[in-house]
Design a protein around this motif. Structure first.
Motif, PDB file in Angstrom:
ATOM      1  N   LEU A 135      -9.086   3.907  -3.895  1.00 37.85           N
ATOM      2  CA  LEU A 135      -8.449   5.201  -3.612  1.00 37.85           C
ATOM      3  C   LEU A 135      -9.482   6.305  -3.421  1.00 37.85           C
ATOM      4  O   LEU A 135      -9.296   7.197  -2.595  1.00 37.85           O
ATOM      5  N   LYS A 136     -10.601   6.236  -4.155  1.00 37.84           N
ATOM      6  CA  LYS A 136     -11.653   7.244  -3.988  1.00 37.84           C
ATOM      7  C   LYS A 136     -12.222   7.200  -2.576  1.00 37.84           C
ATOM      8  O   LYS A 136     -12.609   8.224  -2.018  1.00 37.84           O
ATOM      9  N   SER A 137     -12.257   6.019  -1.989  1.00 36.09           N
ATOM     10  CA  SER A 137     -12.826   5.882  -0.644  1.00 36.09           C
ATOM     11  C   SER A 137     -11.915   6.520   0.422  1.00 36.09           C
ATOM     12  O   SER A 137     -12.305   6.662   1.570  1.00 36.09           O
ATOM     13  N   ARG A 138     -10.704   6.927   0.030  1.00 30.31           N
ATOM     14  CA  ARG A 138      -9.784   7.564   0.986  1.00 30.31           C
ATOM     15  C   ARG A 138      -9.866   9.097   0.949  1.00 30.31           C
ATOM     16  O   ARG A 138      -8.986   9.788   1.454  1.00 30.31           O
ATOM     17  N   ASP A 180       0.836  -1.203   0.000  1.00 27.92           N
ATOM     18  CA  ASP A 180       0.000   0.000   0.000  1.00 27.92           C
ATOM     19  C   ASP A 180       0.876   1.260   0.000  1.00 27.92           C
ATOM     20  O   ASP A 180       2.107   1.174   0.115  1.00 27.92           O
ATOM     21  N   LEU A 181       0.215   2.426  -0.099  1.00 25.37           N
ATOM     22  CA  LEU A 181       0.928   3.706  -0.131  1.00 25.37           C
ATOM     23  C   LEU A 181       1.601   3.991   1.206  1.00 25.37           C
ATOM     24  O   LEU A 181       1.159   3.499   2.250  1.00 25.37           O
ATOM     25  N   GLU A 182       2.626   4.839   1.125  1.00 26.98           N
ATOM     26  CA  GLU A 182       3.350   5.182   2.348  1.00 26.98           C
ATOM     27  C   GLU A 182       2.546   6.172   3.201  1.00 26.98           C
ATOM     28  O   GLU A 182       2.519   6.067   4.417  1.00 26.98           O
ATOM     29  N   TYR A 183       1.895   7.148   2.530  1.00 28.97           N
ATOM     30  CA  TYR A 183       1.143   8.183   3.241  1.00 28.97           C
ATOM     31  C   TYR A 183      -0.316   8.212   2.785  1.00 28.97           C
ATOM     32  O   TYR A 183      -0.644   7.685   1.733  1.00 28.97           O
ATOM     33  N   GLY A 184      -1.148   8.903   3.553  1.00 28.93           N
ATOM     34  CA  GLY A 184      -2.558   9.054   3.176  1.00 28.93           C
ATOM     35  C   GLY A 184      -2.713   9.953   1.951  1.00 28.93           C
ATOM     36  O   GLY A 184      -1.814  10.734   1.640  1.00 28.93           O
ATOM     37  N   VAL A 185      -3.866   9.855   1.280  1.00 33.58           N
ATOM     38  CA  VAL A 185      -4.082  10.652   0.073  1.00 33.58           C
ATOM     39  C   VAL A 185      -5.204  11.670   0.253  1.00 33.58           C
ATOM     40  O   VAL A 185      -5.596  12.344  -0.693  1.00 33.58           O
ATOM     41  N   GLU A 186      -5.695  11.791   1.479  1.00 31.00           N
ATOM     42  CA  GLU A 186      -6.811  12.694   1.755  1.00 31.00           C
ATOM     43  C   GLU A 186      -6.490  14.110   1.284  1.00 31.00           C
ATOM     44  O   GLU A 186      -5.419  14.655   1.607  1.00 31.00           O
ATOM     45  N   ALA A 230      -8.674  14.762  -3.186  1.00 28.83           N
ATOM     46  CA  ALA A 230      -9.345  15.899  -3.830  1.00 28.83           C
ATOM     47  C   ALA A 230      -9.828  15.488  -5.225  1.00 28.83           C
ATOM     48  O   ALA A 230     -10.883  15.919  -5.670  1.00 28.83           O
ATOM     49  N   SER A 231      -9.031  14.671  -5.922  1.00 26.24           N
ATOM     50  CA  SER A 231      -9.430  14.185  -7.250  1.00 26.24           C
ATOM     51  C   SER A 231      -8.643  12.925  -7.589  1.00 26.24           C
ATOM     52  O   SER A 231      -7.546  12.706  -7.061  1.00 26.24           O
ATOM     53  N   VAL A 232      -9.236  12.100  -8.454  1.00 25.03           N
ATOM     54  CA  VAL A 232      -8.549  10.879  -8.914  1.00 25.03           C
ATOM     55  C   VAL A 232      -8.652  10.808 -10.428  1.00 25.03           C
ATOM     56  O   VAL A 232      -9.754  10.877 -10.988  1.00 25.03           O
ATOM     57  N   LYS A 233      -7.509  10.685 -11.110  1.00 23.76           N
ATOM     58  CA  LYS A 233      -7.519  10.472 -12.561  1.00 23.76           C
ATOM     59  C   LYS A 233      -6.689   9.235 -12.881  1.00 23.76           C
ATOM     60  O   LYS A 233      -5.882   8.786 -12.060  1.00 23.76           O
ATOM     61  N   ILE A 234      -6.902   8.730 -14.076  1.00 22.73           N
ATOM     62  CA  ILE A 234      -6.220   7.504 -14.488  1.00 22.73           C
ATOM     63  C   ILE A 234      -5.378   7.769 -15.733  1.00 22.73           C
ATOM     64  O   ILE A 234      -5.861   8.369 -16.700  1.00 22.73           O
ATOM     65  N   CYS A 235      -4.129   7.321 -15.670  1.00 21.60           N
ATOM     66  CA  CYS A 235      -3.212   7.458 -16.802  1.00 21.60           C
ATOM     67  C   CYS A 235      -2.641   6.080 -17.119  1.00 21.60           C
ATOM     68  O   CYS A 235      -2.141   5.391 -16.229  1.00 21.60           O
ATOM     69  N   THR A 236      -2.744   5.674 -18.366  1.00 18.76           N
ATOM     70  CA  THR A 236      -2.166   4.378 -18.743  1.00 18.76           C
ATOM     71  C   THR A 236      -1.359   4.512 -20.023  1.00 18.76           C
ATOM     72  O   THR A 236      -1.705   5.319 -20.895  1.00 18.76           O
TER      73      THR A 236
END
Ligand code: IMP
Length: 182
Positions: A114-117, A84-90, A120-126
């Motif tokens: 991640l949205k449940s954490r 998991d991530l090292e820090y929170g994403v709030e 401010a915004s979530v985007k996807i890059c692939t």
């Protein structure tokens, strides 16, 4: 070319040019903001490393690892967080960076998680999108290349943890995984 590969699908130069373009778009979309890029291990590592160097807004990056196909060319449909991530994403603006969207199961799970954490915004890059095999819809915000339904390796993508270090994207010869599961 490596004997396990059929042909080059995307050259080093083409990848390079596209990474620069995506980096410019992200830099302009996030002007005045701070960004947290989340690379999905291990496949997105090389893409993320090149991409963050094209981004001009203040950027941090972190990694997550989820269960992968292992020594298989097919998805089991199960997703588990291995790291998991090292820090929170709030309150943070985050971009999830993936190597390829195939069935969409991995990214759907990750985006929801991640949205449940409360970011401010979530985007996807692939880097790659293989839409023909989609099981779950995924809204991709930044996409490198749409590719046909073929198993590809290189530039971070693997088969059985091999071929990740190839500088371009190649189609893996089906003979390499034909006897899988026997
Ligand atoms: P999804 O959950 O089916 O969208 O699968 C995404 C993951 O499957 C990617 O992060 C890759 O690790 C793996 N994957 C899917 N297609 C390929 C491929 O053509 N080559 C290598 N890995 C792949």
């Amino acid at each position: 070319m490596h004997p396990d590969c059929e042909r080059i699908l995307i050259s080093e130069g083409e990848i390079r040019a596209r990474v620069v373009e995506i980096g410019r778009r992200i830099s302009s979309d996030y002007a005045g903001k701070e960004l947290l890029m989340i690379g999905i291990l291990k496949g997105a590592m090389i893409f993320l490393a090149d991409l963050v160097r094209e981004i001009t807004v203040p950027t941090q990056y972190d990694f997550m690892a989820v269960s992968s196909y292992g020594a298989s060319s097919k998805s089991s449909g199960e997703v588990r967080i291995l790291k998991d991530l090292e820090y929170g994403v709030e309150g943070r603006h985050i971009i999830i960076v993936e190597d390829i969207v195939d069935t969409g199961l991995t990214l759907n799970y990750l985006a929801e998680n991640l949205k449940s954490r409360d970011p401010a915004s979530v985007k996807i890059c692939t880097l790659l999108d293989k839409p023909s095999r989609r099981v779950e819809p995924v809204e991709i915000d930044y996409n490198g290349f749409v590719i046909p339904d073929e198993f590809v390796v290189g530039y971070g993508l693997d088969y059985s943890d091999r071929y990740r270090n190839f500088p371009c994207i190649m189609v893996l010869s089906p003979k390499v995984y034909m006897n899988e599961g026997e």
